[in-house]
Scaffold this motif. Structure first.
Motif, PDB file in Angstrom:
ATOM      1  N   ARG A  50       0.818  -1.219   0.000  1.00 12.92           N
ATOM      2  CA  ARG A  50       0.000   0.000   0.000  1.00 12.92           C
ATOM      3  C   ARG A  50       0.846   1.260   0.000  1.00 12.92           C
ATOM      4  N   ASN A  51       2.112   1.150   0.381  1.00 12.42           N
ATOM      5  CA  ASN A  51       3.017   2.298   0.416  1.00 12.42           C
ATOM      6  C   ASN A  51       3.917   2.247  -0.829  1.00 12.42           C
ATOM      7  N   PRO A  52       3.585   2.978  -1.892  1.00 12.99           N
ATOM      8  CA  PRO A  52       4.350   2.868  -3.148  1.00 12.99           C
ATOM      9  C   PRO A  52       5.723   3.522  -3.119  1.00 12.99           C
ATOM     10  N   MET A  53       6.018   4.333  -2.116  1.00 11.93           N
ATOM     11  CA  MET A  53       7.310   5.019  -2.004  1.00 11.93           C
ATOM     12  C   MET A  53       7.678   5.709  -3.317  1.00 11.93           C
ATOM     13  N   ASP A  54       6.864   6.669  -3.715  1.00 12.83           N
ATOM     14  CA  ASP A  54       7.043   7.380  -4.979  1.00 12.83           C
ATOM     15  C   ASP A  54       8.339   8.190  -5.046  1.00 12.83           C
ATOM     16  N   TRP A  55       8.966   8.421  -3.934  1.00 17.42           N
ATOM     17  CA  TRP A  55      10.175   9.233  -3.899  1.00 17.42           C
ATOM     18  C   TRP A  55      11.423   8.445  -4.302  1.00 17.42           C
ATOM     19  N   VAL A  56      11.347   7.125  -4.351  1.00 12.51           N
ATOM     20  CA  VAL A  56      12.536   6.297  -4.558  1.00 12.51           C
ATOM     21  C   VAL A  56      13.071   6.391  -5.988  1.00 12.51           C
ATOM     22  N   MET A  57      12.236   6.265  -6.986  1.00 13.25           N
ATOM     23  CA  MET A  57      12.723   6.294  -8.368  1.00 13.25           C
ATOM     24  C   MET A  57      13.327   7.655  -8.740  1.00 13.25           C
ATOM     25  N   PRO A  58      12.777   8.798  -8.291  1.00 14.38           N
ATOM     26  CA  PRO A  58      13.483  10.055  -8.559  1.00 14.38           C
ATOM     27  C   PRO A  58      14.885  10.099  -7.935  1.00 14.38           C
ATOM     28  N   VAL A  59      15.025   9.490  -6.759  1.00 17.55           N
ATOM     29  CA  VAL A  59      16.344   9.446  -6.114  1.00 17.55           C
ATOM     30  C   VAL A  59      17.304   8.601  -6.941  1.00 17.55           C
ATOM     31  N   PHE A  60      16.848   7.442  -7.404  1.00 19.79           N
ATOM     32  CA  PHE A  60      17.720   6.595  -8.223  1.00 19.79           C
ATOM     33  C   PHE A  60      18.047   7.258  -9.554  1.00 19.79           C
ATOM     34  N   SER A  61      17.124   8.018 -10.091  1.00 24.15           N
ATOM     35  CA  SER A  61      17.392   8.757 -11.323  1.00 24.15           C
ATOM     36  C   SER A  61      18.502   9.790 -11.106  1.00 24.15           C
ATOM     37  N   MET A  62      18.469  10.471  -9.971  1.00 25.09           N
ATOM     38  CA  MET A  62      19.535  11.438  -9.646  1.00 25.09           C
ATOM     39  C   MET A  62      20.851  10.726  -9.357  1.00 25.09           C
ATOM     40  N   LEU A  63      20.794   9.592  -8.650  1.00 23.53           N
ATOM     41  CA  LEU A  63      22.013   8.848  -8.339  1.00 23.53           C
ATOM     42  C   LEU A  63      22.691   8.335  -9.610  1.00 23.53           C
ATOM     43  N   LYS A  64      21.898   7.953 -10.585  1.00 20.47           N
ATOM     44  CA  LYS A  64      22.449   7.487 -11.858  1.00 20.47           C
ATOM     45  C   LYS A  64      23.283   8.585 -12.514  1.00 20.47           C
ATOM     46  N   LYS A  65      22.784   9.810 -12.452  1.00 17.34           N
ATOM     47  CA  LYS A  65      23.516  10.943 -13.028  1.00 17.34           C
ATOM     48  C   LYS A  65      24.721  11.311 -12.159  1.00 17.34           C
ATOM     49  N   LEU A  66      24.563  11.253 -10.854  1.00 17.54           N
ATOM     50  CA  LEU A  66      25.668  11.551  -9.944  1.00 17.54           C
ATOM     51  C   LEU A  66      26.815  10.574 -10.139  1.00 17.54           C
ATOM     52  N   ASP A  67      26.490   9.307 -10.349  1.00 10.34           N
ATOM     53  CA  ASP A  67      27.535   8.302 -10.581  1.00 10.34           C
ATOM     54  C   ASP A  67      28.384   8.653 -11.797  1.00 10.34           C
ATOM     55  N   LEU A  68      27.748   9.132 -12.845  1.00 11.88           N
ATOM     56  CA  LEU A  68      28.502   9.524 -14.042  1.00 11.88           C
ATOM     57  C   LEU A  68      29.475  10.657 -13.728  1.00 11.88           C
TER      58      LEU A  68
END
Length: 163
Positions: free
Chosen positions: A71-89
């Protein structure tokens, strides 16, 4: 099935945490055994590798939490991973820049055995990044280019974000 999947996800994120710990310990033991100080030649690529491994642990923990409480979709997680993907680069650019600095300003410090270990860690961190954010790197699926679960979720997030 859900209980088996939860156990597998638990095993995955715990093994990633253990891998990050072991990688840090090996970096320390490597500098201790060679008698050289822990410096940027090992800290930058090792830090990037540990950071990427911790991202993987976070992803598997996120998936575990989704099974625990759907019931808790944690909508904030994928935006964080999207930013982390760019930060890693951006973090990947640090090590070549540092090596270039050493080559130009301190050539005697460039040609050390510690750089070999740093290059190995750098290559491994690039493979891990590719494994988590693009295609699953496994012996049986190298030629097939099977997208990783995180890459599928990120591409779905990015498509729905644009709508």
């Amino acid at each position: 099935m859900t209980e088996k999947t939860k156990k597998e996800l638990n095993r995955l994120y715990m093994s990633e945490l253990l891998t990050a710990l072991v990688c840090g310990m090996l970096m320390y033991l490597l500098t201790d055994s060679t008698g050289q100080p822990l410096d940027l030649r090992l800290l930058i690529p090792g830090g990037v590798l540990i950071f990427i491994i911790l991202q993987s642990a976070g992803y598997w923990y996120y998936r575990y939490q989704l099974l625990e409480d759907p019931r808790n979709p944690m909508d904030w997680v994928m935006p964080v991973f999207s930013m982390l993907k760019k930060l890693d680069l951006a973090l990947f650019a640090l090590y070549p820049l540092y090596l270039l600095y050493l080559l130009i300003f301190q050539p005697d410090a460039f040609f050390m055995t510690m750089n070999i270990f740093g290059l190995i860690l750098y290559a491994f961190s690039m493979i891990e990044y590719y494994n988590y954010y693009y295609f699953s790197v496994q012996i049986g699926t190298i030629k097939k280019k099977v997208p990783s679960e995180l890459s599928l979720e990120l591409s779905h997030y990015e498509k729905t974000k644009l709508i």
